[in-house]
Design a protein around this motif. Sequence first.
Motif, PDB file in Angstrom:
ATOM      1  N   SER A 157      -0.771   4.798  -0.910  1.00 53.08           N
ATOM      2  CA  SER A 157      -1.611   5.909  -0.445  1.00 53.08           C
ATOM      3  C   SER A 157      -3.034   5.747  -0.959  1.00 53.08           C
ATOM      4  O   SER A 157      -3.288   4.995  -1.899  1.00 53.08           O
ATOM      5  N   TRP A 158      -3.936   6.479  -0.345  1.00 50.39           N
ATOM      6  CA  TRP A 158      -5.302   6.594  -0.843  1.00 50.39           C
ATOM      7  C   TRP A 158      -5.308   7.634  -1.957  1.00 50.39           C
ATOM      8  O   TRP A 158      -4.535   8.592  -1.912  1.00 50.39           O
ATOM      9  N   TYR A 213      -6.939   3.247  -4.158  1.00 52.96           N
ATOM     10  CA  TYR A 213      -5.614   3.471  -3.596  1.00 52.96           C
ATOM     11  C   TYR A 213      -4.525   3.252  -4.644  1.00 52.96           C
ATOM     12  O   TYR A 213      -4.753   2.656  -5.687  1.00 52.96           O
ATOM     13  N   PHE A 234       0.844  -1.194   0.000  1.00 54.07           N
ATOM     14  CA  PHE A 234       0.000   0.000   0.000  1.00 54.07           C
ATOM     15  C   PHE A 234       0.879   1.243   0.000  1.00 54.07           C
ATOM     16  O   PHE A 234       1.833   1.335   0.763  1.00 54.07           O
ATOM     17  N   LYS A 246     -11.399   7.070   0.573  1.00 51.39           N
ATOM     18  CA  LYS A 246     -10.752   5.766   0.745  1.00 51.39           C
ATOM     19  C   LYS A 246     -11.427   4.681  -0.087  1.00 51.39           C
ATOM     20  O   LYS A 246     -11.574   3.543   0.345  1.00 51.39           O
TER      21      LYS A 246
END
Length: 98
Positions: free
Chosen positions: A81-82, A90, A79, A87
């Motif tokens: 970032s959004w 991503y 992961f 949300k």
Amino acid sequence: MARSTIISRGQAWVDAHVPYNKVYDGYRSDCSGFVSMAWGLPKPGHTTETLPGVSSKIDKNQLQPGDALLCPGTHVTLFVSWTDGSKGSYVMMQEGNA
């Protein structure tokens, strides 16, 4: 390890265009080897089946840069970032057979 370091290590593999399913710098260059490398885990890295032993399940709203998105036995991504405050989507990094 700092989250920024995890992302930097992952980005280094992306920038190097590391080929899938080889060995690179002592790590397997598959999805779990990629996350193992980014996290600084011992070489040659964990598998998607053993990564749960070195990680903890968290809620989607707790995701932070450098966390893994893991489907044990199948695939894992890193992961980043959004894309926005909702949300709903991503940015991630992965080593995949594409």
